[in-house]
Design a protein around this motif. Sequence first.
Motif, short mmCIF file in Angstrom:
data_model
loop_
_atom_site.label_atom_id
_atom_site.label_comp_id
_atom_site.label_asym_id
_atom_site.label_seq_id
_atom_site.Cartn_x
_atom_site.Cartn_y
_atom_site.Cartn_z
N PRO A 15 0.88 -1.13 0.00
CA PRO A 15 0.10 0.25 -0.09
C PRO A 15 0.83 1.40 -0.07
O PRO A 15 0.56 2.38 -0.53
CB PRO A 15 -0.58 -0.22 1.14
CG PRO A 15 -0.99 -1.56 1.43
CD PRO A 15 0.29 -1.99 1.20
N SER A 16 2.11 1.31 0.50
CA SER A 16 2.77 2.37 0.65
C SER A 16 3.47 2.80 -0.60
O SER A 16 3.40 3.93 -1.14
CB SER A 16 4.09 2.36 1.74
OG SER A 16 4.86 1.34 1.42
N LEU A 17 3.76 1.71 -1.33
CA LEU A 17 4.30 1.80 -2.93
C LEU A 17 3.19 2.27 -3.70
O LEU A 17 3.36 3.20 -4.54
CB LEU A 17 4.73 0.62 -3.35
CG LEU A 17 6.22 0.09 -2.80
CD1 LEU A 17 6.61 -1.03 -3.28
CD2 LEU A 17 7.14 1.08 -3.18
N LEU A 18 1.91 1.78 -3.43
CA LEU A 18 0.63 2.19 -4.38
C LEU A 18 0.39 3.65 -4.09
O LEU A 18 0.20 4.44 -4.87
CB LEU A 18 -0.47 1.25 -3.91
CG LEU A 18 -1.68 1.47 -4.58
CD1 LEU A 18 -1.42 1.28 -5.97
CD2 LEU A 18 -2.73 0.45 -4.13
N VAL A 19 0.51 4.22 -2.72
CA VAL A 19 0.19 5.35 -2.28
C VAL A 19 1.29 6.54 -2.95
O VAL A 19 0.82 7.40 -3.46
CB VAL A 19 0.25 5.70 -0.80
CG1 VAL A 19 0.25 7.12 -0.52
CG2 VAL A 19 -1.14 4.85 -0.27
N ALA A 20 2.46 5.92 -3.05
CA ALA A 20 3.71 6.91 -3.60
C ALA A 20 3.38 6.78 -5.18
O ALA A 20 3.48 7.78 -5.75
CB ALA A 20 4.95 6.05 -3.31
N ALA A 21 2.89 5.91 -5.86
CA ALA A 21 2.49 5.75 -7.14
C ALA A 21 1.43 6.82 -7.48
O ALA A 21 1.43 7.46 -8.54
CB ALA A 21 2.43 4.32 -7.60
#
Length: 105
Positions: A15-21
């Motif tokens: 989720p943190s990578l998704l949020v960053a993307a």
Amino acid sequence: MMGALGNGRRGGRSPSLLVAALIACILLLGFNYWVSNSRNVELQSKILEMESRMRQLAADRDREQQSKLKAEEETRRQTEQLDLMEEAHQRQQEEALNTWKRERV
């Protein structure tokens, strides 16, 4: 239990990578919107400038057309006056010739 904690960490990273993307996409879209909006404002300014020039050219054309019509009317009037003067001169010449002929007889 360890397996559950390991799965939890990987799930936490996704989720943190998704949020960053998503944030990167939002920033990119925001930048593109800003660039498009700036270009749009520039184009609208050019359109307004061109419309103003078109109105000025139309006004100039109308003034020139009115001036041309006045000049044509003045030329026509002067031509009529010249024709009248020529006719009067011709009559005077004919009268003078007739008078001269009468005096000789």
